[in-house]
Design a protein around this motif. Sequence first.
Motif, PDB file in Angstrom:
ATOM      1  N   ASN A   9       4.385   3.859  54.037  1.00 13.51           N
ATOM      2  CA  ASN A   9       4.776   4.465  55.794  1.00 13.51           C
ATOM      3  C   ASN A   9       3.033   5.786  55.504  1.00 13.51           C
ATOM      4  O   ASN A   9       3.619   6.521  56.690  1.00 13.51           O
ATOM      5  N   GLY A  10       2.358   5.753  54.628  1.00 11.46           N
ATOM      6  CA  GLY A  10       2.040   6.749  55.187  1.00 11.46           C
ATOM      7  C   GLY A  10       2.624   8.201  54.405  1.00 11.46           C
ATOM      8  O   GLY A  10       1.942   9.255  54.308  1.00 11.46           O
ATOM      9  N   ASP A  11       3.983   8.285  53.855  1.00 14.54           N
ATOM     10  CA  ASP A  11       4.680   9.525  53.692  1.00 14.54           C
ATOM     11  C   ASP A  11       4.079   9.627  51.922  1.00 14.54           C
ATOM     12  O   ASP A  11       4.314   8.391  51.280  1.00 14.54           O
ATOM     13  N   THR A  12       4.309  10.752  51.137  1.00 13.17           N
ATOM     14  CA  THR A  12       3.752  10.740  50.394  1.00 13.17           C
ATOM     15  C   THR A  12       5.078  10.285  49.318  1.00 13.17           C
ATOM     16  O   THR A  12       4.729   9.863  47.992  1.00 13.17           O
ATOM     17  N   ARG A  13       5.547  10.508  49.879  1.00 13.55           N
ATOM     18  CA  ARG A  13       7.370   9.980  49.076  1.00 13.55           C
ATOM     19  C   ARG A  13       7.457   8.588  49.283  1.00 13.55           C
ATOM     20  O   ARG A  13       7.709   8.335  50.545  1.00 13.55           O
ATOM     21  N   VAL A  14       8.576   7.412  48.047  1.00 11.50           N
ATOM     22  CA  VAL A  14       8.315   6.865  48.402  1.00 11.50           C
ATOM     23  C   VAL A  14      10.231   7.018  48.987  1.00 11.50           C
ATOM     24  O   VAL A  14      11.309   7.156  48.510  1.00 11.50           O
ATOM     25  N   THR A  15       9.781   6.053  49.816  1.00 14.73           N
ATOM     26  CA  THR A  15      11.640   6.334  50.851  1.00 14.73           C
ATOM     27  C   THR A  15      12.720   4.880  50.175  1.00 14.73           C
ATOM     28  O   THR A  15      12.066   4.154  49.762  1.00 14.73           O
ATOM     29  N   GLU A  16      13.639   5.108  50.139  1.00 12.74           N
ATOM     30  CA  GLU A  16      14.712   4.167  50.476  1.00 12.74           C
ATOM     31  C   GLU A  16      14.203   3.360  51.122  1.00 12.74           C
ATOM     32  O   GLU A  16      14.396   1.288  50.476  1.00 12.74           O
ATOM     33  N   GLU A  17      14.016   3.171  52.538  1.00 11.38           N
ATOM     34  CA  GLU A  17      13.575   1.548  53.192  1.00 11.38           C
ATOM     35  C   GLU A  17      12.499   0.875  52.311  1.00 11.38           C
ATOM     36  O   GLU A  17      12.422  -0.744  52.489  1.00 11.38           O
ATOM     37  N   ALA A  18      11.503   1.843  51.438  1.00  7.66           N
ATOM     38  CA  ALA A  18      10.277   0.737  51.000  1.00  7.66           C
ATOM     39  C   ALA A  18      11.063   0.050  49.835  1.00  7.66           C
ATOM     40  O   ALA A  18      10.050  -0.181  49.299  1.00  7.66           O
ATOM     41  N   ILE A  19      11.569   0.757  48.961  1.00  6.66           N
ATOM     42  CA  ILE A  19      11.891   0.424  47.689  1.00  6.66           C
ATOM     43  C   ILE A  19      13.431  -0.752  48.526  1.00  6.66           C
ATOM     44  O   ILE A  19      12.618  -2.403  47.744  1.00  6.66           O
ATOM     45  N   ASP A  28      11.722 -13.181  41.792  1.00 12.06           N
ATOM     46  CA  ASP A  28      11.995 -13.860  40.248  1.00 12.06           C
ATOM     47  C   ASP A  28      13.318 -12.237  39.939  1.00 12.06           C
ATOM     48  O   ASP A  28      13.382 -11.558  39.824  1.00 12.06           O
ATOM     49  N   PRO A  29      14.866 -13.368  40.579  1.00 20.05           N
ATOM     50  CA  PRO A  29      16.125 -12.693  40.057  1.00 20.05           C
ATOM     51  C   PRO A  29      16.408 -11.907  38.729  1.00 20.05           C
ATOM     52  O   PRO A  29      16.620 -11.066  38.521  1.00 20.05           O
ATOM     53  N   ASN A  30      15.260 -12.360  37.550  1.00 16.30           N
ATOM     54  CA  ASN A  30      15.148 -11.954  35.980  1.00 16.30           C
ATOM     55  C   ASN A  30      14.666 -10.572  36.373  1.00 16.30           C
ATOM     56  O   ASN A  30      14.837  -9.480  35.908  1.00 16.30           O
ATOM     57  N   MET A  31      13.774 -10.780  37.233  1.00 15.43           N
ATOM     58  CA  MET A  31      12.445  -9.231  37.489  1.00 15.43           C
ATOM     59  C   MET A  31      13.086  -8.670  38.393  1.00 15.43           C
ATOM     60  O   MET A  31      13.048  -6.675  38.508  1.00 15.43           O
ATOM     61  N   ARG A  32      13.859  -8.953  39.116  1.00 13.85           N
ATOM     62  CA  ARG A  32      14.607  -8.014  40.442  1.00 13.85           C
ATOM     63  C   ARG A  32      15.658  -7.450  39.377  1.00 13.85           C
ATOM     64  O   ARG A  32      16.225  -6.575  39.956  1.00 13.85           O
ATOM     65  N   GLU A  33      16.650  -7.589  38.915  1.00 12.12           N
ATOM     66  CA  GLU A  33      17.357  -6.977  37.847  1.00 12.12           C
ATOM     67  C   GLU A  33      17.172  -6.403  37.012  1.00 12.12           C
ATOM     68  O   GLU A  33      17.963  -5.014  36.644  1.00 12.12           O
ATOM     69  N   PHE A  34      15.099  -6.784  35.994  1.00  9.28           N
ATOM     70  CA  PHE A  34      15.950  -5.762  35.454  1.00  9.28           C
ATOM     71  C   PHE A  34      14.820  -4.290  36.066  1.00  9.28           C
ATOM     72  O   PHE A  34      15.641  -3.068  35.719  1.00  9.28           O
ATOM     73  N   ILE A  35      13.882  -4.026  36.667  1.00  7.92           N
ATOM     74  CA  ILE A  35      13.847  -3.154  37.955  1.00  7.92           C
ATOM     75  C   ILE A  35      14.715  -2.485  38.595  1.00  7.92           C
ATOM     76  O   ILE A  35      14.852  -1.651  37.988  1.00  7.92           O
ATOM     77  N   LEU A  36      15.585  -2.660  39.306  1.00  9.32           N
ATOM     78  CA  LEU A  36      17.104  -1.988  39.481  1.00  9.32           C
ATOM     79  C   LEU A  36      17.706  -1.739  39.153  1.00  9.32           C
ATOM     80  O   LEU A  36      18.364  -0.763  38.980  1.00  9.32           O
ATOM     81  N   SER A  37      18.186  -2.292  37.740  1.00  5.14           N
ATOM     82  CA  SER A  37      18.621  -1.823  37.175  1.00  5.14           C
ATOM     83  C   SER A  37      18.626  -0.596  35.982  1.00  5.14           C
ATOM     84  O   SER A  37      19.127   0.740  35.568  1.00  5.14           O
ATOM     85  N   CYS A  38      17.181   0.141  36.291  1.00  2.00           N
ATOM     86  CA  CYS A  38      16.027   1.026  36.017  1.00  2.00           C
ATOM     87  C   CYS A  38      16.082   2.042  37.078  1.00  2.00           C
ATOM     88  O   CYS A  38      16.472   3.134  37.261  1.00  2.00           O
TER      89      CYS A  38
END
Length: 253
Positions: A9-19, A28-38
């Motif tokens: 939304n034009g903000d330099t900070r990545v918000t929780e809503e954007a994530i 892909d559920p495996n990709m989702r699990e991989f990213i969320l674990s990080c």
Amino acid sequence: MAVLEIQANGDTRVTEEAITRARHSLSDPNMREFILSCLARDPSHRPSAHNLLFHRVLFEVHSLKLLAAHCFIQHQYLMPENVVEEKTKAVDLHAVLAEIPRPPRPPLQWRYSEVSCLELDKFLEDVRNGIYPLMNFAAARPLGLPRVLAPPPEEAQKAKTPTPEPFDSETRKVVQMQCNLERSEDKARWHLTLLLVLEDRLHRQLTYDLLPTDSAQDLATELVYYGFVHEDDRTKLAAFLESTFLKYLGAQP
């Protein structure tokens, strides 16, 4: 990288809503699990880099295929170098390789024509180079320390002592062996070339002019004594050399 971009939304900070929006866009559920674990807030709940490397997203091999490949590599010293190529030439491509019964439906079949020999060679090479270790099956053990490099000839001359220094014992096992015998130019003796691949992928090539009194057992014992081969590989190496001698020297008058 997975969603190509994250709208902030034009903000330099990545918000929780954007994530959250990016997370829901992952199919892909495996990709989702991989990213969320990080992205776990508690650092202790985040996986290590080692664990991530063996996550299903990056590392997935059928266990039976992997076990068969490791078994093949461990015993490859007993087989010809081009055994895969020779075997595939003799195979009927229309023959059934595997079958899964599914009554009352027809069985699911795989034929040899559906298996790529090039993919098989590449997979075996990857296993041989340690890309697919048996992490869940092999017992954990410390890695052997690297051998000390031999000093330059000038320093070796200075360090000479009246009493011989003991030889280092080899701590790494041999995973592959190749041996070749060739006649010398004068046809009076045989020249032996032995290639050993150790478990840390080190290639060790040894050459030797055979004497009439040499035996496979004596050569294997000497290689262990001088620190070229692990003690546990003595019997295996002796049997391998014996089969090589029979192949080359057995037909000699």
